[in-house]
Scaffold this motif. Structure first.
Motif, mmCIF file in Angstrom:
data_model
loop_
_atom_site.group_PDB
_atom_site.id
_atom_site.type_symbol
_atom_site.label_atom_id
_atom_site.label_comp_id
_atom_site.label_asym_id
_atom_site.label_seq_id
_atom_site.Cartn_x
_atom_site.Cartn_y
_atom_site.Cartn_z
ATOM 1 N N ASN A 51 79.684 67.613 41.948
ATOM 2 C CA ASN A 51 79.197 68.750 41.163
ATOM 3 C C ASN A 51 78.281 68.319 40.021
ATOM 4 O OD1 ASN A 51 81.193 67.566 39.574
ATOM 5 N ND2 ASN A 51 81.783 69.507 38.629
ATOM 6 N N LEU A 65 74.650 67.289 38.462
ATOM 7 C CA LEU A 65 73.210 67.401 38.646
ATOM 8 C C LEU A 65 72.533 66.337 37.789
ATOM 9 C CD1 LEU A 65 72.663 71.278 38.539
ATOM 10 C CD2 LEU A 65 73.087 69.805 40.517
ATOM 11 N N GLY A 95 78.884 78.411 35.999
ATOM 12 C CA GLY A 95 77.485 78.077 35.817
ATOM 13 C C GLY A 95 77.280 76.615 35.463
ATOM 14 N N GLU A 96 76.093 76.324 34.952
ATOM 15 C CA GLU A 96 75.736 74.950 34.624
ATOM 16 C C GLU A 96 76.152 74.610 33.206
ATOM 17 O OE1 GLU A 96 71.876 71.945 35.121
ATOM 18 O OE2 GLU A 96 71.672 74.105 35.452
ATOM 19 N N LEU A 140 77.927 71.396 37.464
ATOM 20 C CA LEU A 140 77.815 72.737 38.019
ATOM 21 C C LEU A 140 79.190 73.205 38.445
ATOM 22 C CD1 LEU A 140 75.625 74.835 38.646
ATOM 23 C CD2 LEU A 140 75.524 73.925 40.966
ATOM 24 N N GLU A 179 64.917 68.161 37.816
ATOM 25 C CA GLU A 179 66.025 67.736 38.677
ATOM 26 C C GLU A 179 65.520 66.764 39.744
ATOM 27 O OE1 GLU A 179 69.588 69.642 41.460
ATOM 28 O OE2 GLU A 179 68.107 70.953 40.502
ATOM 29 N N THR A 189 81.173 75.700 31.212
ATOM 30 C CA THR A 189 81.453 74.562 32.084
ATOM 31 C C THR A 189 81.360 73.270 31.277
ATOM 32 O OG1 THR A 189 80.555 75.737 33.998
ATOM 33 C CG2 THR A 189 80.740 73.338 34.163
ATOM 34 N N THR A 205 74.185 67.123 34.046
ATOM 35 C CA THR A 205 74.964 68.342 33.814
ATOM 36 C C THR A 205 75.990 68.485 34.936
ATOM 37 O OG1 THR A 205 73.518 69.807 35.105
ATOM 38 C CG2 THR A 205 72.950 69.475 32.784
#
Length: 386
Positions: A192, A194, A166-167, A162, A207, A134, A160
């Motif tokens: 999307n 984070l 995945g991340e 998502l 987070e 990703t 990041t």
């Protein structure tokens, strides 16, 4: 139909012996012979000669880097990466403009085929191309100081993305110094994205809720992709013990376990004295061919490489036979047979001498009840003579 004939016991090809010594006596007092030249024939395990089956052209185009298994195949055709249906042989362009650099492939336990050509790297899901991981947020959201209720100190923020794969790896941390009663304004977030932040003068990224960071709330999960980058492109690729391994220049990069597209560049690489050309995994270790051939037993990041051959391998020449648990590649001594435990042999060296070659291709072929290793070499000297 292939025709099988017997000319007595045939031992194979030999260009080391003079023509007058091609016949030899066997221990059982029978006579066998070496062949000086063999064209379009196969030698069976019981010494018979069989005419090799003919072939017809299926694609009138410039093709290279052909790979396949029982499920599907891929190749580069006129500079485009193409998917081949295993049953119908229907071809579908997967990715245009990959160029003429040789492509290496590896199917991984997630069912996808990973590929790289030294300049690009990615994954293939049937006739669809996917990125290796990703992508990180682009453009990167911007963090700036504002008013709030955070304690004074130095705060760090990173982001990041998502996605279906995945991340992503993280963006570079942004550091902001706040007085008492400060906060962090964050602009440019997408659904999307984070957000991870530290506490005052902290080093652990946890987070936080999307939006401005105005009061202590970094109580979420710790960032699992910190210091990770997308796996770089290389010239060799393989799967070993839950990780993707890629050879790029003098380094072999090892992905995070079961996160094949991400690598921790702070620790997960192995340096070698020369450029890596072949990575050949076995059940209890992995062979790395660079300036020499090395065997690494067990965990490649926690075991020392051991030299098993004083030379390396030709790029693109790796093949694997799951029945025999053996890897095959080509070297200055011809085909090398490598098995678990760091056991390597050069079975052609006693009978054949080879000219210089810069690359090769190897195929394990099961046909007519026989298993053969088909090896092709790109001979530099003959090319110059022509």
């Amino acid at each position: 139909m292939p025709r099988t004939v017997s000319l007595g016991a045939i031992l194979g090809l030999n260009n080391r012996l003079p023509p007058t010594r091609m016949e030899v006596a066997l221990p059982n007092r029978t006579t066998a012979a070496w062949l000086q030249v063999a064209t379009n024939i196969d030698l069976t395990s019981n010494g018979f000669i069989r005419r090799r089956r003919g072939a017809g052209k299926k694609v009138a185009a410039g093709c290279h880097s052909v790979w396949g298994d029982k499920s599907e195949g891929y190749m580069v055709r006129d500079g485009d990466l193409v998917h081949i249906n295993a049953r119908s042989l229907v071809q579908t362009t997967v990715l245009a403009g990959v160029g003429q650099a040789p492509v290496q492939y590896a199917r991984l336990p997630d069912g996808m085929v990973y590929w790289t050509n030294g300049n690009q790297i990615g994954r293939l899901d049937g006739a669809s191309a996917r990125s290796i991981a990703t992508p990180v947020p682009n453009p990167v959201p911007v963090a700036s100081a504002t008013g709030g209720s955070l304690p004074p100190g130095r705060y760090q923020i990173l982001f990041t993305a998502l996605g279906p794969d995945g991340e992503s790896p993280t963006t570079e941390p942004q550091a902001i110094h706040l007085p008492n009663g400060g906060g962090v304004a964050i602009a440019g977030l997408t659904p999307n994205t984070l957000v991870y932040a530290t506490g005052p003068d902290g080093e652990i990224f946890n987070e936080i809720a999307p939006g401005d960071y105005l009061s202590l709330g970094n109580t979420g999960a710790a960032c699992g992709t910190l210091m990770h980058k997308a796996m770089p492109a290389g010239r060799a690729i393989a799967h070993y013990r839950g990780s993707l391994m890629v050879g790029r220049g003098r380094f072999v990069y090892v992905s995070e376990p079961y996160e094949y597209g991400r690598v921790n560049l702070g620790r997960a690489f192995i340096p070698f004295p020369g450029d890596v050309s072949v990575i050949a995994p076995c059940e209890d270790g992995v062979y790395i061919c660079a300036d020499k051939t090395y065997w690494i037993a067990g965990d490649p990041l926690n075991s020392a490489p051991v030299v098993v051959l004083p030379f390396g391998a030709m790029p693109g020449s790796l093949a694997y036979d799951p029945k025999e648990q053996a890897s095959y590649w080509q070297s200055e001594l011809g085909v090398i047979v490598a098995k678990p435990g760091g056991i390597v042999v050069a079975p052609q060296d006693d009978a054949l001498q080879f000219g210089k070659a810069e690359s090769g291709a190897t195929l394990v072929r099961d046909q007519d009840g026989e298993t053969h290793i088909i090896a092709a070499r790109f001979d530099v000297e003959k090319l110059h003579e022509d």
